[in-house]
Motif scaffolding. Structure first.
Motif, mmCIF file in Angstrom:
data_model
loop_
_atom_site.group_PDB
_atom_site.id
_atom_site.type_symbol
_atom_site.label_atom_id
_atom_site.label_comp_id
_atom_site.label_asym_id
_atom_site.label_seq_id
_atom_site.Cartn_x
_atom_site.Cartn_y
_atom_site.Cartn_z
ATOM 1 N N UNK A 1 -3.723 1.015 -3.138
ATOM 2 C CA UNK A 1 -3.677 -0.255 -2.547
ATOM 3 C C UNK A 1 -3.361 -1.284 -3.809
ATOM 4 N N UNK A 2 -3.023 -2.513 -3.388
ATOM 5 C CA UNK A 2 -2.453 -3.592 -4.343
ATOM 6 C C UNK A 2 -1.473 -3.202 -5.450
ATOM 7 N N UNK A 3 -0.385 -2.412 -4.689
ATOM 8 C CA UNK A 3 0.528 -1.811 -5.530
ATOM 9 C C UNK A 3 1.993 -2.841 -5.655
ATOM 10 N N UNK B 1 0.799 -1.299 -0.085
ATOM 11 C CA UNK B 1 0.171 -0.040 0.062
ATOM 12 C C UNK B 1 0.848 1.311 -0.029
ATOM 13 N N UNK B 2 0.603 2.368 -1.091
ATOM 14 C CA UNK B 2 1.514 3.272 -1.131
ATOM 15 C C UNK B 2 0.627 4.644 -0.468
ATOM 16 N N UNK C 1 5.089 7.233 1.239
ATOM 17 C CA UNK C 1 5.550 6.217 2.070
ATOM 18 C C UNK C 1 5.014 4.946 1.668
ATOM 19 N N UNK C 2 5.475 4.103 1.873
ATOM 20 C CA UNK C 2 4.896 2.671 1.769
ATOM 21 C C UNK C 2 4.570 1.987 3.207
ATOM 22 N N UNK C 3 3.300 1.585 3.441
ATOM 23 C CA UNK C 3 2.950 0.902 4.668
ATOM 24 C C UNK C 3 3.619 -0.269 4.788
ATOM 25 N N UNK D 1 -1.097 0.814 -7.830
ATOM 26 C CA UNK D 1 -2.199 -0.181 -7.954
ATOM 27 C C UNK D 1 -3.590 0.587 -8.086
ATOM 28 N N UNK D 2 -4.362 0.323 -7.066
ATOM 29 C CA UNK D 2 -5.902 0.788 -7.216
ATOM 30 C C UNK D 2 -5.825 2.111 -6.377
ATOM 31 N N UNK D 3 -6.459 3.387 -6.834
ATOM 32 C CA UNK D 3 -6.362 4.485 -5.962
ATOM 33 C C UNK D 3 -7.567 4.518 -4.821
#
Length: 322
Positions: A257-259, A219-220, A234-236, A275-277
């Motif tokens: 999500x889903x990145x 998740x970005x 950041x990247x969770x 991925x998905x915004x």
């Protein structure tokens, strides 16, 4: 009844003689089979003369998913892939490693235990217990040996391998974004990429727990604060640090999500594809220079902590991101 006892006695005696002959003729006794019939006794002997083979071996830190390098005063495993030939193969009996050049107190031998293990994307069927490298271990290539023997007593002899000792800290060297084909320049969108480059191969498991470097969804998160009024990325749950974006890409907190995240470039390059915004994103038209600050929890393959010095994007030095 007496005849039956006599036949059994003769069969047992012959069996013992055959076993002794197998040993006396220079053959290593492994196994034999015997059959009897009304017309007499027949015996077959199969000996294993072939030593097991150490196909490959590798040393890796106990918490790493990639091996080949260690540093001083770090816990590590010795991995080995061993096969036993012969027809029939009697089976591996012992496997040991000599790591005198790495861990002085373990000069005699370190036992390897059978199991199913994976490191550097390869399967191994033997591994040592956790062993610690010497505190004052000098940098460079260090040799170690693996020796194995089968149940029949055939030995591979000491087979040499090596591991690199590295005491230098890695660092970030560059960060870049790229716009997906057909996307809007200056706006974070699905398919856009962010690429972080390190100075040397990194341990993927230190960047994301249990990660091997293969594509894994993350998740970005974008935030409208944190870098002198500019947005941050950041990247969770991922130890990549903070990316300062010189522009206004979000109003508030937004995420993708889903990145997919992938390690490439021999372990030096981490690429994340958005991925998905979740939420709306702005389009930035003013060029700027991003700055990436890595974190010390990201380790190289040897286990050295990454420096936390901020790194500016190198080429181009100023542009709109994404």
């Amino acid at each position: 009844m007496k005849r039956l006892r006599d036949r059994r006695s003769r069969s047992l005696a012959a069996l013992i003689v055959v076993g002794l002959l197998a040993g006396m003729t220079g053959g290593t006794y492994a196994a034999f089979s015997a059959t009897t019939s009304n017309s007499g006794n027949s015996f077959g002997v199969k000996a294993d003369y072939e030593a097991p083979t150490v196909v490959r071996s590798e040393i890796a830190r106990t918490t790493a998913t990639t091996g080949g390098k260690i540093k001083g005063n770090v816990a590590y495993y010795v991995y080995a892939q061993i096969t036993d030939g012969g027809n029939p193969a009697s089976g591996v009996n012992t496997a040991t490693a000599n790591v005198c050049n790495i861990t002085t107190p373990s000069c005699a031998s370190v036992a390897l235990t059978s199991g199913v293990y994976t490191v550097s994307g390869l399967l191994y069927n033997y591994r040592s217990a956790s062993t610690t490298s010497d505190v004052g271990l000098t940098a460079g290539s260090k040799t170690y040996t693996v020796t194995t023997a089968d149940i029949a007593g055939n030995s591979s002899g000491a087979v040499s391998f090596s591991v690199i000792v590295d005491g230098s800290a890695p660092s970030g060297t560059n960060v870049q974004t790229a716009n997906a084909s057909g996307g809007t320049a200056g706006k974070p969108e699905t398919g856009d990429t962010v690429t972080f480059t390190f100075s040397e191969p990194m341990d993927p498991a230190s960047i994301l727990a249990l990660w091997t470097g293969a594509s894994s969804n993350v998740v970005v998160t974008f935030a409208n604060a944190g870098c002198a009024g500019n947005d941050t990325m950041t990247v969770t749950g991922v130890n990549l640090g903070t990316l300062c974006l010189t522009g206004n890409y979000v109003n508030g907190s937004r995420s993708f999500t889903a990145s997919p995240m992938l390690l490439s470039g021999g372990g030096t390059v981490v690429t994340i594809t958005l991925g998905t915004p979740a939420g709306a994103f702005n389009t930035e038209t003013v060029a700027g220079t991003m700055a990436w600050t890595p974190v010390a929890t990201a380790l190289d393959v040897a286990g050295n902590a990454c420096t936390t010095t901020a790194v500016n994007e190198v080429t181009p030095p100023a542009d709109v991101e994404f």
